[in-house]
Design a protein around this motif. Structure first.
Motif, PDB file in Angstrom:
ATOM      1  N   PHE A 105      -3.203   6.147  -3.583  1.00  0.00           N
ATOM      2  CA  PHE A 105      -3.774   4.904  -3.055  1.00  0.00           C
ATOM      3  C   PHE A 105      -2.882   4.411  -1.905  1.00  0.00           C
ATOM      4  O   PHE A 105      -3.347   4.103  -0.812  1.00  0.00           O
ATOM      5  N   HIS A 106      -1.588   4.361  -2.179  1.00  0.00           N
ATOM      6  CA  HIS A 106      -0.614   3.874  -1.206  1.00  0.00           C
ATOM      7  C   HIS A 106      -0.585   4.759   0.045  1.00  0.00           C
ATOM      8  O   HIS A 106      -0.656   4.268   1.181  1.00  0.00           O
ATOM      9  N   GLU A 107      -0.515   6.043  -0.155  1.00  0.00           N
ATOM     10  CA  GLU A 107      -0.415   6.962   0.981  1.00  0.00           C
ATOM     11  C   GLU A 107      -1.697   6.943   1.809  1.00  0.00           C
ATOM     12  O   GLU A 107      -1.659   6.965   3.041  1.00  0.00           O
ATOM     13  N   ASN A 140      -1.936   3.554   3.661  1.00  0.00           N
ATOM     14  CA  ASN A 140      -0.936   3.472   4.717  1.00  0.00           C
ATOM     15  C   ASN A 140      -1.368   4.270   5.940  1.00  0.00           C
ATOM     16  O   ASN A 140      -1.318   3.780   7.072  1.00  0.00           O
ATOM     17  N   GLY A 175      -4.278   2.670   7.677  1.00  0.00           N
ATOM     18  CA  GLY A 175      -3.837   1.497   8.437  1.00  0.00           C
ATOM     19  C   GLY A 175      -3.191   1.884   9.752  1.00  0.00           C
ATOM     20  O   GLY A 175      -3.533   1.355  10.811  1.00  0.00           O
ATOM     21  N   VAL A 176      -2.273   2.823   9.710  1.00  0.00           N
ATOM     22  CA  VAL A 176      -1.509   3.148  10.921  1.00  0.00           C
ATOM     23  C   VAL A 176      -2.353   3.956  11.903  1.00  0.00           C
ATOM     24  O   VAL A 176      -2.192   3.815  13.117  1.00  0.00           O
ATOM     25  N   ALA A 220       0.108  -4.817   2.445  1.00  0.00           N
ATOM     26  CA  ALA A 220       1.139  -3.781   2.576  1.00  0.00           C
ATOM     27  C   ALA A 220       0.801  -2.761   3.661  1.00  0.00           C
ATOM     28  O   ALA A 220       1.653  -1.977   4.064  1.00  0.00           O
ATOM     29  N   TYR A 221      -0.458  -2.773   4.117  1.00  0.00           N
ATOM     30  CA  TYR A 221      -0.889  -1.781   5.099  1.00  0.00           C
ATOM     31  C   TYR A 221      -1.369  -2.435   6.396  1.00  0.00           C
ATOM     32  O   TYR A 221      -1.907  -1.752   7.264  1.00  0.00           O
ATOM     33  N   ASN A 229       6.633   4.781   2.523  1.00  0.00           N
ATOM     34  CA  ASN A 229       5.248   5.244   2.673  1.00  0.00           C
ATOM     35  C   ASN A 229       4.872   6.284   1.626  1.00  0.00           C
ATOM     36  O   ASN A 229       3.743   6.768   1.609  1.00  0.00           O
ATOM     37  N   HIS A 240       5.173   3.342  -4.353  1.00  0.00           N
ATOM     38  CA  HIS A 240       4.098   2.492  -4.890  1.00  0.00           C
ATOM     39  C   HIS A 240       4.053   2.549  -6.424  1.00  0.00           C
ATOM     40  O   HIS A 240       3.988   1.523  -7.091  1.00  0.00           O
ATOM     41  N   ASN A 292       1.499   0.174   9.489  1.00  0.00           N
ATOM     42  CA  ASN A 292       0.831  -0.820  10.330  1.00  0.00           C
ATOM     43  C   ASN A 292       1.388  -2.231  10.096  1.00  0.00           C
ATOM     44  O   ASN A 292       0.687  -3.211  10.275  1.00  0.00           O
ATOM     45  N   ILE A 293       2.627  -2.312   9.647  1.00  0.00           N
ATOM     46  CA  ILE A 293       3.280  -3.606   9.414  1.00  0.00           C
ATOM     47  C   ILE A 293       4.676  -3.539  10.014  1.00  0.00           C
ATOM     48  O   ILE A 293       5.213  -2.452  10.218  1.00  0.00           O
ATOM     49  N   ARG A 350       5.622  -5.582   1.672  1.00  0.00           N
ATOM     50  CA  ARG A 350       4.972  -4.807   0.611  1.00  0.00           C
ATOM     51  C   ARG A 350       5.207  -5.429  -0.764  1.00  0.00           C
ATOM     52  O   ARG A 350       4.501  -5.094  -1.723  1.00  0.00           O
TER      53      ARG A 350
END
Lengths: 364, 319
Positions: free
Chosen positions: A172-174, A177, A180-181, A216-217, B149, B154, B187-188, B194
């Protein structure tokens, strides 16, 4: 609607229709024709009836394990209806309504749950990926397809789903992220149905909302009443429009409830109170939508009865088409990973066949 | 919060030891005297050392691939670290681990780690142990901007927060994941935001200011020890040298490096000590000389130590 108006840290939930089917947010109410409204209602009925039928087939020993969607129809159907035909859906395993809306034939769905690989073989023009059973791994596929869309300069978007439990997975996090980027045009819908199998939402994560994980993203995150088909449609449409404008991904937390068991091998009475289930039944997404349609004079009792019969026939006749005729051959377990079977899989297939033969001999 | 003179001077001692140690290692790699690879902390001494110094005896740390400052910060003997980098049996991992296996369980240092994001789950597990055994001890987990990342970040922060585990997640944000600037990997702007994902508190601090690092870590440690759960500290810092010995830093400009060198953590801290009459030039010089001498001795010790025998290769892998 504007995402900025629904800051998850202030626990603002986007809603259009209350649980009695009354429109409480007329500004954001979408402009659907009566045909569209009835089509959505019929798809909800189809999804609900399909669940009920498959559960009963499974109990009769005519189907394998099944994961029902009962209670989550508005989340799935409202969100998927906001897509264009060329957009992608990347499902986990509890997205029957989204499949139906995006054109997956009933036959495929039955084949899949029947344990037949051909169930995942979608028609060429149906942009739906196969079921992903490992929790939250599909999110990375969705980000990847979104990034590919950017590279190919195509204007399609990707809609993917996970559950409340799925938000705790590293994937989910990866996935979020990267989305987002790289500004992937991907919409992440969390079907927060309050339980990851038996783990309640409150024990899943310490954040007050799941939507706030978007922070966070650096992407928008919003909580939506997942049992409100209009709110789900509007929020997803807005996310899709943003994605098409090149503004990147969105995280939508759909607040809903799984009225049935996790799967046919789960007994939810072990971990939740009947009173809780009863309370959520009063927020049933189909009941709410039906009340709205009846009050507006769009849905008549006759039409409703006719539709119920029609969807039931459609389901029964499709199941008859495959029952007893769709058993998988042993070879099929090994066949579809590569275009041609590599020697190592050929060896394994032979070994497996020998094992089965040996088993027969032993029995003698 | 007043910090005693002893602690301040010990921080300075360990910071200059880290600097001299790192510079000496760099020289050995350039000359081909030392083999394998290493990641040096030159420029990051305040964040690495002052945070460790803010912990109590019996607290735990997990480190990263850039872990010399953490090992020295936790008070590991320099001879054991030097011998380890030379691959000698007298090293802390019997010469079989190198720079990324610097551990000393007696000192609570669970080790540097070659896997990016490899420390998160170890730290979370160690913190769960402290909670279950009710030891009153906490864990500090170092990580970099790039590691934040990783999926393991997480999963660990989620679990640590939902179970209210006593762990400080300490980010040494040196602005680059190897050659990738932070802006191209997330993107932050700040890793610390976080924390919102886990409903936990966070701090963003000047990682080159040893006093700020120490005070913030003390405060965070108190919070963790009180049973309220984990904290993120993000220390903004910079590495002067390449990511590893095989990195020429072609992705960043000299102006940027020079700008950061003007904020050198050792010079800032030395000036603080002198301006506040905590130490005079003579005391400072004495600490620096002692550190240099310790490193000279460590090099001699390592060079005179034997290599591990061939059959040691298969030992220590499983219990």
């Amino acid at each position: 609607m504007k995402f900025e108006d629904y800051n998850p840290l202030e626990e603002k939930v986007f809603k259009i229709m209350d649980k009695k089917g009354k429109i409480i947010n007329t500004d954001d109410m979408p402009n659907f024709t009566n045909d569209q409204l009835l089509y959505l209602y019929r798809t909800m009925l189809l999804s609900r009836t399909m669940d009920e039928k498959q559960l009963s087939y499974q109990r009769q020993g005519r189907m394998l394990t099944y994961a029902p969607n009962i209670g989550q129809e508005a989340t799935q159907i409202g969100s998927a209806y906001a897509l264009e035909k060329e957009d992608w859906i990347v499902p986990s395993f509890r997205e029957l309504g989204a499949w139906l809306i995006h054109g997956v034939p009933l036959k495929n769905i039955f084949l899949y749950w029947y344990g037949n690989e051909w169930g995942s073989h979608m028609p060429e023009d149906v942009k739906v990926l196969p079921v992903s059973v490992p929790i939250s791994t599909q999110l990375q596929h969705a980000t990847g397809i979104g990034m590919a869309n950017n590279i190919k300069k195509e204007n399609n978007v990707v809609l993917t789903y996970t559950g409340d439990g799925g938000t705790s997975g590293g994937e989910f996090h990866e996935a979020l992220n990267f989305a987002g980027v790289f500004k992937a045009p991907t919409i992440f819908v969390i079907q927060n149905n309050q339980y990851a199998i038996s783990v309640p939402r409150i024990e899943q994560t310490a954040s007050k909302t799941l939507a706030q994980k978007a922070i966070a993203y650096g992407i928008p995150g919003i909580q939506v009443d997942g049992n409100d088909i209009f709110a789900m449609y509007v929020a997803t449409k807005e996310a899709a429009d943003r994605a098409r404008r090149g503004e990147g991904p969105t995280l939508i937390e759909a607040i809903t409830y799984r009225l049935a068991a996790h799967t046919t091998s789960d007994d939810p009475t072990k971990y939740r109170e009947d009173a809780e289930v009863e309370e959520w039944k009063t927020r049933d997404p189909i009941l709410r939508f039906k009340t709205y349609l009846e009050n507006k004079g769009i849905l008549t009792k006759e039409w409703d009865e006719k539709m119920k019969k029609e969807v039931e026939n459609e389901i029964t006749s499709t199941f008859e088409e495959i029952e007893g005729k769709a058993d998988t051959k042993i070879e099929e377990i090994f066949m579809y990973h590569y275009e041609t079977m590599p020697p190592i899989l050929e060896e394994q297939l032979k070994e497996y066949k020998d094992f089965l033969e040996g088993g027969k001999n032993n029995d003698k | 919060m007043d910090i005693s003179k002893d602690i301040l001077l010990e921080i300075y001692d360990r910071m200059v030891t880290t600097r001299f140690f790192s510079e000496r290692i760099n020289e050995f790699f350039i000359k081909g005297i030392m083999h394998g690879t290493t990641h040096l902390s030159v420029g990051e001494e305040a964040s690495g050392v002052a945070s460790c110094m803010a912990l109590d005896k019996g607290d735990y740390t997990t480190s990263t691939h850039r872990g010399h400052s953490h090992a020295i910060g936790r008070g590991m003997e320099v001879i054991k670290i030097m011998a380890e980098l030379f691959g000698k049996v007298t090293g802390c991992s019997k010469g079989k681990g190198g720079s990324m296996h610097l551990a000393d369980f007696d000192k609570g240092h669970l080790g540097s780690n070659g896997v990016v994001g490899g420390g998160f789950a170890i730290a979370t597990g160690a913190a769960l142990t402290q909670k279950m055994k009710d030891t009153g001890k906490i864990v500090l987990c170092f990580f970099g901007d790039g590691a934040s990342n990783e999926g393991s970040f997480h999963e660990s922060l989620n679990m640590a927060s939902v179970w209210k585990l006593p762990v400080i997640f300490f980010c040494e944000n040196n602005l680059y994941g190897v050659s990738t600037p932070v802006s191209k990997s997330m993107n932050i702007k700040d890793v610390a935001v976080r924390a919102k994902s886990y409903g936990i508190p966070s701090y963003i601090i000047d990682g080159n200011d040893a006093v700020e690092v120490y005070k913030t870590t003390r405060e965070a440690a108190k919070y963790c020890r009180s049973g309220q759960g984990p904290v993120i500290i993000e220390a903004k810092t910079y590495r002067y040298l390449g990511h590893s010995k095989s990195d020429e830093c072609e992705y960043r400009c000299a102006e940027e490096v020079n700008r950061w060198k003007k904020k050198d953590p050792i010079i800032i801290f030395k000036n603080y000590l002198i301006e506040n009459n905590i130490a005079n030039q003579i005391e400072i010089k004495r600490i620096e000389d002692k550190a240099l001498k310790e490193i000279d001795l460590a090099v001699e010790f390592a060079k005179n130590s034997p290599n591990p025998p061939l059959n040691a290769l298969t030992e220590d892998v499983y219990a």
